[in-house]
Design an enzyme around this catalytic site. Structure first.
Site, PDB file in Angstrom:
ATOM      1  N   ARG A 131     -18.398 -40.636 -29.678  1.00  0.00           N
ATOM      2  CA  ARG A 131     -18.830 -40.014 -28.428  1.00  0.00           C
ATOM      3  C   ARG A 131     -20.357 -40.057 -28.415  1.00  0.00           C
ATOM      4  NH1 ARG A 131     -14.964 -36.608 -30.791  1.00  0.00           N
ATOM      5  NH2 ARG A 131     -13.034 -36.348 -29.577  1.00  0.00           N
ATOM      6  N   LYS A 159     -15.876 -33.295 -32.033  1.00  0.00           N
ATOM      7  CA  LYS A 159     -15.466 -32.248 -31.111  1.00  0.00           C
ATOM      8  C   LYS A 159     -14.674 -31.185 -31.856  1.00  0.00           C
ATOM      9  CE  LYS A 159     -13.452 -31.981 -26.467  1.00  0.00           C
ATOM     10  NZ  LYS A 159     -12.749 -32.767 -25.411  1.00  0.00           N
ATOM     11  N   HIS A 175     -18.641 -43.944 -23.234  1.00  0.00           N
ATOM     12  CA  HIS A 175     -17.227 -43.723 -23.524  1.00  0.00           C
ATOM     13  C   HIS A 175     -16.420 -45.018 -23.419  1.00  0.00           C
ATOM     14  CE1 HIS A 175     -15.419 -39.986 -24.733  1.00  0.00           C
ATOM     15  NE2 HIS A 175     -14.275 -40.349 -24.201  1.00  0.00           N
ATOM     16  N   ARG A 205     -16.489 -46.451 -26.733  1.00  0.00           N
ATOM     17  CA  ARG A 205     -15.512 -45.744 -27.586  1.00  0.00           C
ATOM     18  C   ARG A 205     -14.107 -46.262 -27.304  1.00  0.00           C
ATOM     19  NH1 ARG A 205     -14.509 -40.787 -30.311  1.00  0.00           N
ATOM     20  NH2 ARG A 205     -12.765 -39.556 -29.520  1.00  0.00           N
ATOM     21  N   HIS A 265      -9.434 -37.555 -33.050  1.00  0.00           N
ATOM     22  CA  HIS A 265      -8.598 -36.794 -32.134  1.00  0.00           C
ATOM     23  C   HIS A 265      -7.816 -35.730 -32.901  1.00  0.00           C
ATOM     24  CE1 HIS A 265      -8.440 -40.149 -28.845  1.00  0.00           C
ATOM     25  NE2 HIS A 265      -9.547 -39.443 -28.800  1.00  0.00           N
ATOM     26  N   TYR A 296      -4.148 -44.940 -24.916  1.00  0.00           N
ATOM     27  CA  TYR A 296      -4.438 -46.338 -25.231  1.00  0.00           C
ATOM     28  C   TYR A 296      -3.192 -47.208 -25.239  1.00  0.00           C
ATOM     29  CZ  TYR A 296      -8.945 -44.407 -26.463  1.00  0.00           C
ATOM     30  OH  TYR A 296     -10.155 -43.764 -26.405  1.00  0.00           O
TER      31      TYR A 296
END
Length: 343
Positions: free
Chosen positions: A159, A184, A256, A259, A282, A291
Site C-alpha cells: 500500500r 493495516k 493500488h 499492488r 490481508h 483477484y
C-alpha cells in the site's frame, strides 16, 4: 469546548492511536472525515463548528451529510461508506463516554452502508509494468529514488502508506534480503526481496541524502515522502512509459494498481490465493478473493501457470475556529511510529 469537541479531540488524539493502535494514515483519514462532517453540520444549522454538540449529529443529519458528499462532492459509494465507518467508530467510543446519548448512538449505528456494484480490479501486464519500472533516470538522485520506490512497491505489493512509512532500519542489513512491513491494523509481515529489488535499493541508499529523519524515502526537501508525493511521481513515470507501452493510455495507474499487479502476478505464478493473502498482508482470504474475479481465460492461465514473474483533495480555509483548528492539527501532524515492544 463543547461535549462534541472535547470527545472528538480525545477520540482522535488518544483513543485511536493509543487504545486502538491506529496508524497515522487511519487517524489522518478519520480527522478529514470529521472535518467535512462538522463543516457541513455547522453550515446546515447556522452554528460555528466549535459550538456544535453531540445532539446536533443525529441520524437524519448524518444521512444528509452522506448524501451531500456523494451528490454534491461527487464521492463514490466506497468513499461514502468509509466516512460512515469513521462516524460509527466515534459513536461506538461515545457509548462508554456519553451514556446519556445512548439512544442517539444506537440510531447512528443503525445507518446502513450503501451497496454498490464492485468493478473488476485493474492491473498491469508484465510489459506495461516493465515499461514503468524502466522509466526513472538512473543518472539522477530523484530517478534512483523513484526507481527504488516503484520496484519495492510492486515487489512487495505495498500500500502507498506502507511504502512511505518504511524506515531505513526496516531493511535487513547488511544483506538486505528482506524487509519488515507494518501494515493495516498494525499487522507486521516480513517479505523476501528479489535480487533486482535489492540492487535498486542499494543504488538509492548510496545517494540518499543524510536527512534528519530515518524514513527510507525522502523528497527533494529531505522530508519523508508522502502518499500523495509517491502517487504524483508514479503519474509522471506512467506518462513517460506510455510511449513504450501505448496500452497504458487506457488505464488509470495508481499505487493500488501496482499492488493489484503484484497480487495477480503471484496468483498466476502459484495458483494459490492463500499465498497472495500472506504476501499482501490481508487479515482474511475473503479480502483476497477479488483477484479470482477475472475473466475465464485468466482463470485457465492461473491453473497452468508455474513460472514466477520475470520482472527484473479539497481544503477548508479561511475560517478560524477552535474545533476546525484541532482537526486540522491532527490531520497535519508529522508521522510518528512507535517501536514494537521487545520481549
Amino acid at each position: 469546548m463543547t461535549d462534541l469537541a472535547n470527545h472528538l479531540s480525545l477520540f482522535l488524539r488518544e483513543h485511536l492511536p493509543r487504545d486502538r493502535g491506529a496508524s497515522r494514515h487511519t487517524v489522518d483519514n478519520y480527522a478529514h472525515s470529521f472535518r467535512l462532517l462538522v463543516t457541513f453540520v455547522a453550515s446546515e444549522i447556522g452554528k460555528r463548528p466549535h459550538a456544535l454538540s453531540i445532539a446536533d449529529l443525529d441520524a437524519p443529519m448524518i444521512l444528509r451529510f452522506l448524501d451531500h458528499i456523494e451528490n454534491d462532492r461527487g464521492n463514490k459509494p466506497r468513499t461514502r461508506n468509509a466516512r460512515l465507518a469513521a462516524i460509527k467508530s466515534f459513536f461506538r467510543y461515545l457509548e462508554w463516554r456519553a451514556p446519556d446519548r445512548l439512544d442517539l448512538v444506537k440510531r447512528v449505528q443503525a445507518i446502513p452502508a450503501k451497496t454498490y456494484d464492485k468493478a473488476l480490479i485493474d492491473y498491469l501486464s508484465r510489459s506495461e509494468l516493465q515499461a514503468i519500472l524502466d522509466t526513472p533516470d538512473r543518472r539522477t538522485v530523484g530517478g534512483l529514488r523513484d526507481r527504488a520506490m516503484l520496484h519495492l512497491a510492486y515487489a512487495g505489493g505495498l500500500r502507498a502508506s506502507e511504502l512511505v512509512q518504511l524506515q531505513v532500519q526496516d531493511l535487513e542489513q547488511p544483506g538486505m534480503t528482506d524487509v519488515r512491513i507494518l501494515g493495516k491494523g498494525r499487522r507486521e509481515r516480513v517479505l523476501p526481496l528479489w535480487a533486482e529489488t535489492r540492487s535498486v535499493l542499494r543504488d538509492w541508499l548510496a545517494v540518499r541524502p543524510d536527512a534528519s529523519n530515518t524514513h527510507l524515502f525522502v523528497n527533494a526537501r529531505h522530508q519523508p515522502m508522502s502518499r500523495h508525493g509517491f502517487a504524483n511521481r508514479l503519474r509522471v513515470h506512467v506518462a513517460k512509459a506510455t510511449r513504450r507501452a501505448p496500452t497504458l493510455s487506457s488505464k488509470t495507474v495508481t499505487p493500488h494498481v501496482m499492488r493489484h499487479s503484484c497480487a495477480m502476478h503471484i496468483l498466476e505464478a502459484t495458483g494459490d490465493i492463500r499465498k497472495v493473502a500472506l504476501w499482501l498482508g490481508h487479515s482474511s482470504v475473503q479480502t483476497t478473493e477479488m483477484y479470482l474475479r477475472v475473466d475465464p481465460a485468466e482463470k485457465l492461465d492461473v491453473l497452468h501457470a508455474s513460472a514466477p514473474p520475470a520482472i527484473r483533495k479539497g481544503s477548508f480555509t479561511g475560517v478560524s475556529d477552535r474545533l476546525i483548528s484541532m482537526l486540522s492539527d491532527v490531520h497535519s501532524r508529522p508521522v510518528t511510529r512507535s517501536k514494537p515492544p521487545t520481549t
